[in-house]
Design a protein around this motif. Structure first.
Motif, PDB file in Angstrom:
ATOM      1  N   LEU A  37       0.811  -1.219   0.000  1.00 32.57           N
ATOM      2  CA  LEU A  37       0.000   0.000   0.000  1.00 32.57           C
ATOM      3  C   LEU A  37       0.843   1.267   0.000  1.00 32.57           C
ATOM      4  CD1 LEU A  37      -2.787  -0.956   2.591  1.00 32.57           C
ATOM      5  CD2 LEU A  37      -2.892  -1.075   0.096  1.00 32.57           C
ATOM      6  N   GLU A  38       2.048   1.203   0.547  1.00 31.87           N
ATOM      7  CA  GLU A  38       2.844   2.412   0.773  1.00 31.87           C
ATOM      8  C   GLU A  38       3.890   2.691  -0.303  1.00 31.87           C
ATOM      9  OE1 GLU A  38       2.175   4.435   3.073  1.00 31.87           O
ATOM     10  OE2 GLU A  38       1.185   3.387   4.709  1.00 31.87           O
ATOM     11  N   LEU A  39       4.325   1.662  -1.034  1.00 34.06           N
ATOM     12  CA  LEU A  39       5.472   1.835  -1.928  1.00 34.06           C
ATOM     13  C   LEU A  39       5.198   2.809  -3.067  1.00 34.06           C
ATOM     14  CD1 LEU A  39       8.292   1.178  -2.919  1.00 34.06           C
ATOM     15  CD2 LEU A  39       7.365  -0.881  -4.019  1.00 34.06           C
ATOM     16  N   LEU A  40       4.158   2.578  -3.839  1.00 34.34           N
ATOM     17  CA  LEU A  40       3.928   3.419  -5.017  1.00 34.34           C
ATOM     18  C   LEU A  40       3.630   4.873  -4.654  1.00 34.34           C
ATOM     19  CD1 LEU A  40       2.036   0.990  -7.409  1.00 34.34           C
ATOM     20  CD2 LEU A  40       4.464   1.601  -7.364  1.00 34.34           C
ATOM     21  N   PRO A  41       2.831   5.164  -3.617  1.00 33.71           N
ATOM     22  CA  PRO A  41       2.667   6.569  -3.227  1.00 33.71           C
ATOM     23  C   PRO A  41       3.984   7.235  -2.825  1.00 33.71           C
ATOM     24  CG  PRO A  41       0.906   5.256  -2.289  1.00 33.71           C
ATOM     25  CD  PRO A  41       1.890   4.284  -2.886  1.00 33.71           C
ATOM     26  N   LEU A  42       4.860   6.489  -2.140  1.00 30.65           N
ATOM     27  CA  LEU A  42       6.160   7.038  -1.757  1.00 30.65           C
ATOM     28  C   LEU A  42       6.985   7.392  -2.989  1.00 30.65           C
ATOM     29  CD1 LEU A  42       8.457   7.622   0.291  1.00 30.65           C
ATOM     30  CD2 LEU A  42       9.047   5.188   0.146  1.00 30.65           C
ATOM     31  N   VAL A  43       7.053   6.480  -3.952  1.00 32.04           N
ATOM     32  CA  VAL A  43       7.835   6.720  -5.171  1.00 32.04           C
ATOM     33  C   VAL A  43       7.221   7.854  -5.989  1.00 32.04           C
ATOM     34  CG1 VAL A  43       8.548   5.721  -7.373  1.00 32.04           C
ATOM     35  CG2 VAL A  43       8.768   4.392  -5.266  1.00 32.04           C
ATOM     36  N   ASP A  44       5.905   7.852  -6.133  1.00 29.90           N
ATOM     37  CA  ASP A  44       5.244   8.916  -6.896  1.00 29.90           C
ATOM     38  C   ASP A  44       5.541  10.286  -6.293  1.00 29.90           C
ATOM     39  OD1 ASP A  44       4.178   7.130  -8.680  1.00 29.90           O
ATOM     40  OD2 ASP A  44       2.204   7.039  -7.726  1.00 29.90           O
ATOM     41  N   ASP A  45       5.557  10.357  -4.970  1.00 32.92           N
ATOM     42  CA  ASP A  45       5.848  11.621  -4.292  1.00 32.92           C
ATOM     43  C   ASP A  45       7.281  12.077  -4.579  1.00 32.92           C
ATOM     44  OD1 ASP A  45       4.919  13.676  -2.362  1.00 32.92           O
ATOM     45  OD2 ASP A  45       6.557  12.899  -1.137  1.00 32.92           O
ATOM     46  N   LEU A  46       8.237  11.147  -4.541  1.00 32.53           N
ATOM     47  CA  LEU A  46       9.629  11.489  -4.850  1.00 32.53           C
ATOM     48  C   LEU A  46       9.769  12.004  -6.281  1.00 32.53           C
ATOM     49  CD1 LEU A  46      11.971   8.716  -3.348  1.00 32.53           C
ATOM     50  CD2 LEU A  46      11.929  11.142  -2.767  1.00 32.53           C
ATOM     51  N   LEU A  47       9.136  11.314  -7.219  1.00 29.49           N
ATOM     52  CA  LEU A  47       9.242  11.719  -8.621  1.00 29.49           C
ATOM     53  C   LEU A  47       8.608  13.092  -8.842  1.00 29.49           C
ATOM     54  CD1 LEU A  47       8.485   8.401 -10.561  1.00 29.49           C
ATOM     55  CD2 LEU A  47      10.672   9.311  -9.784  1.00 29.49           C
ATOM     56  N   ARG A  48       7.450  13.303  -8.252  1.00 31.82           N
ATOM     57  CA  ARG A  48       6.740  14.574  -8.451  1.00 31.82           C
ATOM     58  C   ARG A  48       7.550  15.749  -7.908  1.00 31.82           C
ATOM     59  NH1 ARG A  48       2.700  13.093  -6.170  1.00 31.82           N
ATOM     60  NH2 ARG A  48       2.839  14.127  -4.139  1.00 31.82           N
ATOM     61  N   HIS A  49       8.112  15.580  -6.713  1.00 32.84           N
ATOM     62  CA  HIS A  49       8.865  16.676  -6.107  1.00 32.84           C
ATOM     63  C   HIS A  49      10.179  16.959  -6.831  1.00 32.84           C
ATOM     64  CE1 HIS A  49       6.070  16.325  -2.696  1.00 32.84           C
ATOM     65  NE2 HIS A  49       6.470  17.544  -2.383  1.00 32.84           N
ATOM     66  N   ASN A  50      10.664  15.989  -7.595  1.00 37.25           N
ATOM     67  CA  ASN A  50      11.923  16.183  -8.319  1.00 37.25           C
ATOM     68  C   ASN A  50      11.719  16.294  -9.825  1.00 37.25           C
ATOM     69  OD1 ASN A  50      14.296  15.858  -6.245  1.00 37.25           O
ATOM     70  ND2 ASN A  50      12.756  14.341  -5.666  1.00 37.25           N
ATOM     71  N   HIS A  51      10.448  16.442 -10.229  1.00 43.50           N
ATOM     72  CA  HIS A  51      10.092  16.696 -11.630  1.00 43.50           C
ATOM     73  C   HIS A  51      10.664  15.628 -12.565  1.00 43.50           C
ATOM     74  CE1 HIS A  51       8.814  20.555 -10.033  1.00 43.50           C
ATOM     75  NE2 HIS A  51      10.036  20.762  -9.570  1.00 43.50           N
ATOM     76  N   LEU A  52      10.481  14.369 -12.167  1.00 42.31           N
ATOM     77  CA  LEU A  52      10.983  13.251 -12.951  1.00 42.31           C
ATOM     78  C   LEU A  52       9.849  12.283 -13.269  1.00 42.31           C
ATOM     79  CD1 LEU A  52      14.249  12.499 -10.915  1.00 42.31           C
ATOM     80  CD2 LEU A  52      14.155  13.435 -13.237  1.00 42.31           C
ATOM     81  N   PHE A  54       9.314   7.984 -14.788  1.00 49.33           N
ATOM     82  CA  PHE A  54      10.036   6.717 -14.879  1.00 49.33           C
ATOM     83  C   PHE A  54      10.904   6.660 -16.136  1.00 49.33           C
ATOM     84  CE2 PHE A  54       6.462   5.487 -12.095  1.00 49.33           C
ATOM     85  CZ  PHE A  54       7.182   4.956 -11.042  1.00 49.33           C
ATOM     86  N   ALA A  55      10.465   7.307 -17.200  1.00 48.12           N
ATOM     87  CA  ALA A  55      11.223   7.284 -18.452  1.00 48.12           C
ATOM     88  C   ALA A  55      12.555   8.016 -18.352  1.00 48.12           C
ATOM     89  CB  ALA A  55      10.387   7.894 -19.574  1.00 48.12           C
ATOM     90  N   ASP A  56      12.738   8.837 -17.313  1.00 48.50           N
ATOM     91  CA  ASP A  56      13.980   9.605 -17.168  1.00 48.50           C
ATOM     92  C   ASP A  56      15.139   8.770 -16.633  1.00 48.50           C
ATOM     93  OD1 ASP A  56      12.943  12.112 -18.006  1.00 48.50           O
ATOM     94  OD2 ASP A  56      11.991  12.362 -16.043  1.00 48.50           O
ATOM     95  N   PHE A  57      14.858   7.574 -16.117  1.00 46.36           N
ATOM     96  CA  PHE A  57      15.904   6.796 -15.459  1.00 46.36           C
ATOM     97  C   PHE A  57      16.608   5.856 -16.433  1.00 46.36           C
ATOM     98  CE2 PHE A  57      13.037   8.022 -12.037  1.00 46.36           C
ATOM     99  CZ  PHE A  57      13.942   8.553 -11.134  1.00 46.36           C
ATOM    100  N   ASP A  58      17.906   5.654 -16.165  1.00 52.09           N
ATOM    101  CA  ASP A  58      18.701   4.726 -16.967  1.00 52.09           C
ATOM    102  C   ASP A  58      18.582   3.295 -16.461  1.00 52.09           C
ATOM    103  OD1 ASP A  58      20.191   6.654 -18.763  1.00 52.09           O
ATOM    104  OD2 ASP A  58      20.717   7.452 -16.790  1.00 52.09           O
ATOM    105  N   ALA A  59      18.216   3.139 -15.193  1.00 52.04           N
ATOM    106  CA  ALA A  59      18.081   1.805 -14.602  1.00 52.04           C
ATOM    107  C   ALA A  59      17.264   1.913 -13.325  1.00 52.04           C
ATOM    108  CB  ALA A  59      19.450   1.204 -14.294  1.00 52.04           C
ATOM    109  N   PHE A  60      16.774   0.769 -12.891  1.00 52.09           N
ATOM    110  CA  PHE A  60      16.049   0.664 -11.626  1.00 52.09           C
ATOM    111  C   PHE A  60      16.753  -0.373 -10.760  1.00 52.09           C
ATOM    112  CE2 PHE A  60      12.943   1.746 -14.938  1.00 52.09           C
ATOM    113  CZ  PHE A  60      12.504   2.969 -14.451  1.00 52.09           C
TER     114      PHE A  60
END
Length: 234
Positions: A37-52, A54-60
């Motif tokens: 329940l917590e993982l995707l909201p956490l990641v979405d929040d990080l991406l939104r605050h850093n204007h990124l 998923f397509a911006d990353f070279d690897a996961f």
């Protein structure tokens, strides 16, 4: 190079963005293993605050264990989906390496470091490190046995990980003056360290296709053990 890393292997979950040679941002939630329940909201929040995106990353990257069976399945399934959707490679990072790297920031060069993850069933997952070098393989061991082994080193041992929430009194009693905690206290969020380790692996070419990223399990899950026992009895 940009990399997104997650750690879902223990009690808490965390995520971190590595970009241009440093951890750009990180965050965590001590959700009591409610990672689905917590993982995707956490990641979405990080991406939104850093204007990124998923397509911006070279690897996961993800920690691959040892750790919680359910947590690892959630984390690996998530990064595999990202990798497949974006056509990007994955990096697997040892959970114990990430914990040790997190703790090392407050360690003296001569200190031993023993990360300990709660393995349930009165065991912990652990390994031993010193001076940035790994001295032992991953293993599952009883906390009493581990405490006696560390006490026999007769040297300061820095301990970190979610198993301290349960076994700190035992370890303090056995190690006495050689018991150490990281300078920043016992941390439960390890994605930032995992991101740094993953970046090194990525630059060295140690990446895999999504289907090839596998968890590190040191023993069967309780459900699997019960199934095998039922089959033996049948």
């Amino acid at each position: 190079m940009k990399l997104l890393a997650i750690d879902t292997s223990g009690r808490a979950l965390s995520a971190a963005i590595f970009a241009e040679g440093e951890v750009l941002a990180s965050g965590g939630v001590d959700s009591g293993r409610n990672h689905s329940l917590e993982l995707l909201p956490l990641v979405d929040d990080l991406l939104r605050h850093n204007h990124l995106t998923f397509a911006d990353f070279d690897a996961f990257a993800a920690t691959v264990g040892p750790g919680s069976f359910t947590g690892l399945r959630i984390g690996l399934a998530t990064v595999k989906a990202w990798g497949q959707a974006c056509g990007k490679p994955l990096v697997g990072v040892s959970t114990l390496d990430a914990i040790a790297a997190t703790a090392a920031g407050g360690a003296e060069a001569a200190d031993y470091i023993a990360p300990i993850c709660d393995a349930r069933r009165n065991e912990v997952y652990t390994a031993l490190y010193r001076g940035g070098e790994r001295l032992s393989p991953d293993r599952a061991v009883g906390p009493d046995t581990l405490a006696r082994e560390l006490a026999r080193l007769n040297q300061p041992v820095l301990l970190a990980g979610d198993a301290l929430l349960t076994y700190e009194p035992l370890l303090r009693r056995e190690l006495k003056d050689n018991f150490r905690l990281p300078a920043q206290g016992n941390q439960l969020f390890f994605a930032a360290a995992a991101a740094r380790l993953a970046a090194v692996q990525y630059l060295a070419g140690a990446v895999v296709e999504p289907a090839a990223l596998l968890p590190v399990y040191l023993r069967l899950s309780e459900a699997e053990e019960k199934r095998l026992e039922a089959e033996r009895r049948a």
